[in-house]
Design a protein around this motif. Structure first.
Motif, short mmCIF file in Angstrom:
data_model
loop_
_atom_site.label_atom_id
_atom_site.label_comp_id
_atom_site.label_asym_id
_atom_site.label_seq_id
_atom_site.Cartn_x
_atom_site.Cartn_y
_atom_site.Cartn_z
N HIS A 147 0.84 -1.20 0.00
CA HIS A 147 0.00 0.00 0.00
C HIS A 147 0.88 1.25 0.00
O HIS A 147 1.72 1.42 0.87
CB HIS A 147 -0.91 0.02 1.23
CG HIS A 147 -1.61 1.33 1.41
ND1 HIS A 147 -2.62 1.75 0.56
CD2 HIS A 147 -1.43 2.33 2.30
CE1 HIS A 147 -3.03 2.95 0.95
NE2 HIS A 147 -2.33 3.32 2.01
N ARG A 148 0.68 2.07 -1.02
CA ARG A 148 1.37 3.36 -1.08
C ARG A 148 0.28 4.41 -1.24
O ARG A 148 -0.52 4.35 -2.16
CB ARG A 148 2.33 3.41 -2.26
CG ARG A 148 3.46 2.39 -2.14
CD ARG A 148 4.49 2.48 -3.25
NE ARG A 148 4.05 2.97 -4.52
CZ ARG A 148 3.58 2.23 -5.52
NH1 ARG A 148 3.45 0.94 -5.36
NH2 ARG A 148 3.25 2.77 -6.66
N GLY A 149 0.28 5.38 -0.33
CA GLY A 149 -0.74 6.42 -0.36
C GLY A 149 -0.57 7.35 -1.55
O GLY A 149 0.42 7.31 -2.29
N LYS A 150 -1.56 8.22 -1.70
CA LYS A 150 -1.56 9.14 -2.84
C LYS A 150 -0.37 10.11 -2.79
O LYS A 150 0.23 10.40 -3.81
CB LYS A 150 -2.87 9.95 -2.87
CG LYS A 150 -4.08 9.11 -3.15
CD LYS A 150 -4.04 8.60 -4.56
CE LYS A 150 -5.30 7.80 -4.84
NZ LYS A 150 -5.23 7.13 -6.11
N ARG A 151 -0.02 10.62 -1.60
CA ARG A 151 1.10 11.56 -1.53
C ARG A 151 2.42 10.86 -1.79
O ARG A 151 3.33 11.45 -2.35
CB ARG A 151 1.11 12.26 -0.18
CG ARG A 151 -0.05 13.21 -0.06
CD ARG A 151 0.06 14.13 1.10
NE ARG A 151 -1.10 15.00 1.12
CZ ARG A 151 -1.62 15.50 2.21
NH1 ARG A 151 -1.08 15.24 3.38
NH2 ARG A 151 -2.68 16.28 2.15
N LEU A 152 2.53 9.61 -1.38
CA LEU A 152 3.76 8.87 -1.67
C LEU A 152 3.87 8.57 -3.16
O LEU A 152 4.96 8.67 -3.74
CB LEU A 152 3.78 7.57 -0.85
CG LEU A 152 5.10 6.86 -0.74
CD1 LEU A 152 6.18 7.77 -0.17
CD2 LEU A 152 4.97 5.63 0.12
N GLN A 153 2.76 8.26 -3.79
CA GLN A 153 2.77 8.06 -5.24
C GLN A 153 3.10 9.36 -5.97
O GLN A 153 3.81 9.35 -6.99
CB GLN A 153 1.42 7.52 -5.71
CG GLN A 153 1.15 6.10 -5.26
CD GLN A 153 -0.24 5.62 -5.64
OE1 GLN A 153 -1.06 6.39 -6.15
NE2 GLN A 153 -0.51 4.36 -5.38
N THR A 154 2.59 10.47 -5.46
CA THR A 154 2.92 11.77 -6.05
C THR A 154 4.39 12.07 -5.89
O THR A 154 5.04 12.58 -6.82
CB THR A 154 2.07 12.88 -5.38
OG1 THR A 154 0.70 12.54 -5.49
CG2 THR A 154 2.33 14.22 -6.02
N LEU A 155 4.95 11.76 -4.72
CA LEU A 155 6.38 11.95 -4.49
C LEU A 155 7.20 11.10 -5.45
O LEU A 155 8.20 11.57 -6.00
CB LEU A 155 6.73 11.63 -3.04
CG LEU A 155 8.19 11.81 -2.65
CD1 LEU A 155 8.56 13.28 -2.65
CD2 LEU A 155 8.46 11.19 -1.30
N GLU A 156 6.79 9.87 -5.66
CA GLU A 156 7.49 9.00 -6.60
C GLU A 156 7.47 9.59 -8.01
O GLU A 156 8.49 9.61 -8.70
CB GLU A 156 6.85 7.62 -6.61
CG GLU A 156 7.01 6.84 -5.34
CD GLU A 156 6.12 5.63 -5.27
OE1 GLU A 156 5.27 5.43 -6.17
OE2 GLU A 156 6.28 4.84 -4.32
N ALA A 157 6.31 10.08 -8.42
CA ALA A 157 6.21 10.69 -9.75
C ALA A 157 7.08 11.94 -9.86
O ALA A 157 7.74 12.15 -10.88
CB ALA A 157 4.75 11.03 -10.06
N LEU A 158 7.11 12.75 -8.80
CA LEU A 158 7.95 13.95 -8.83
C LEU A 158 9.43 13.62 -8.89
O LEU A 158 10.21 14.33 -9.53
CB LEU A 158 7.66 14.83 -7.62
CG LEU A 158 6.43 15.71 -7.73
CD1 LEU A 158 6.15 16.40 -6.41
CD2 LEU A 158 6.59 16.73 -8.82
N VAL A 159 9.85 12.55 -8.21
CA VAL A 159 11.25 12.14 -8.29
C VAL A 159 11.61 11.73 -9.71
O VAL A 159 12.66 12.11 -10.24
CB VAL A 159 11.56 11.01 -7.28
CG1 VAL A 159 12.92 10.38 -7.56
CG2 VAL A 159 11.51 11.52 -5.86
N VAL A 160 10.72 10.99 -10.36
CA VAL A 160 10.97 10.57 -11.74
C VAL A 160 11.02 11.78 -12.67
O VAL A 160 11.94 11.92 -13.49
CB VAL A 160 9.89 9.56 -12.20
CG1 VAL A 160 10.00 9.29 -13.69
CG2 VAL A 160 10.01 8.27 -11.42
N ILE A 161 10.06 12.68 -12.54
CA ILE A 161 10.01 13.87 -13.39
C ILE A 161 11.22 14.76 -13.16
O ILE A 161 11.85 15.26 -14.11
CB ILE A 161 8.71 14.65 -13.16
CG1 ILE A 161 7.52 13.85 -13.68
CG2 ILE A 161 8.74 16.02 -13.80
CD1 ILE A 161 6.18 14.39 -13.25
N SER A 162 11.60 14.95 -11.89
CA SER A 162 12.75 15.83 -11.61
C SER A 162 14.06 15.20 -12.08
O SER A 162 14.97 15.92 -12.49
CB SER A 162 12.82 16.16 -10.12
OG SER A 162 13.17 15.04 -9.36
#
Length: 150
Positions: free
Chosen positions: A115-130
């Motif tokens: 289980h990964r929450g929405k903010r953790l998934q957002t953080l993962e996406a931001l790390v990939v984008i950055s």
């Protein structure tokens, strides 16, 4: 148009976008790490698995180095001299290296699942984008300085 001028004109907007991405990444990573340290691993916006602590720490460090790299890049873009390039280029390389580590831990966290929450998934996406935007900045910085590009 002089050779390399096209890459230089792309640097300004990319640096502004990178700065905003890094600030959002920094804020989200700091919030998530604070919740994680306080023992709220089961918070509905956080969740996670054993790789979460590493992702949070490296995302926070990559956000800080990214902001420093972006500020140095903005100063270099304004001055555009070899002395300012000597500051901007190493900071960009160091920032990209730390982002690559954070990207690796994000990949590991996604592979492990759970289980990964929405903010953790957002953080993962931001790390990939950055990570991708930092690589683009690094390539454009060197291309513009050494006269390559449209």
């Amino acid at each position: 148009m002089a050779v390399g001028r096209g890459a230089r004109t792309l640097l300004g907007p990319l640096l502004v976008v990178n700065f905003v991405i890094h600030l959002i990444l920094l804020g989200l990573a700091a919030w998530s790490l604070n919740k994680y340290i306080d023992g709220h691993q089961n918070h509905h916006h956080l969740g996670g698995n054993p790789a979460t602590s590493l992702v949070l720490m490296f995302a926070l460090v990559s956000g800080v180095t990214g902001v420093c790299s972006t500020v140095a890049g903005l100063i270099h873009h304004r001055l555009w001299r070899s002395e300012s390039f000597g500051i901007a280029a190493p900071l960009a390389i160091i920032s990209f290296s730390i982002k690559a580590l954070a990207f690796g831990f994000v990949c590991k966290q996604i592979i492990m699942g759970g289980h990964r929450g929405k903010r953790l998934q957002t953080l993962e996406a931001l790390v990939v984008i950055s990570t991708l935007s930092q690589l683009l900045y690094l390539l454009l910085l060197h291309a513009a300085m050494f006269g390559y590009g449209p």
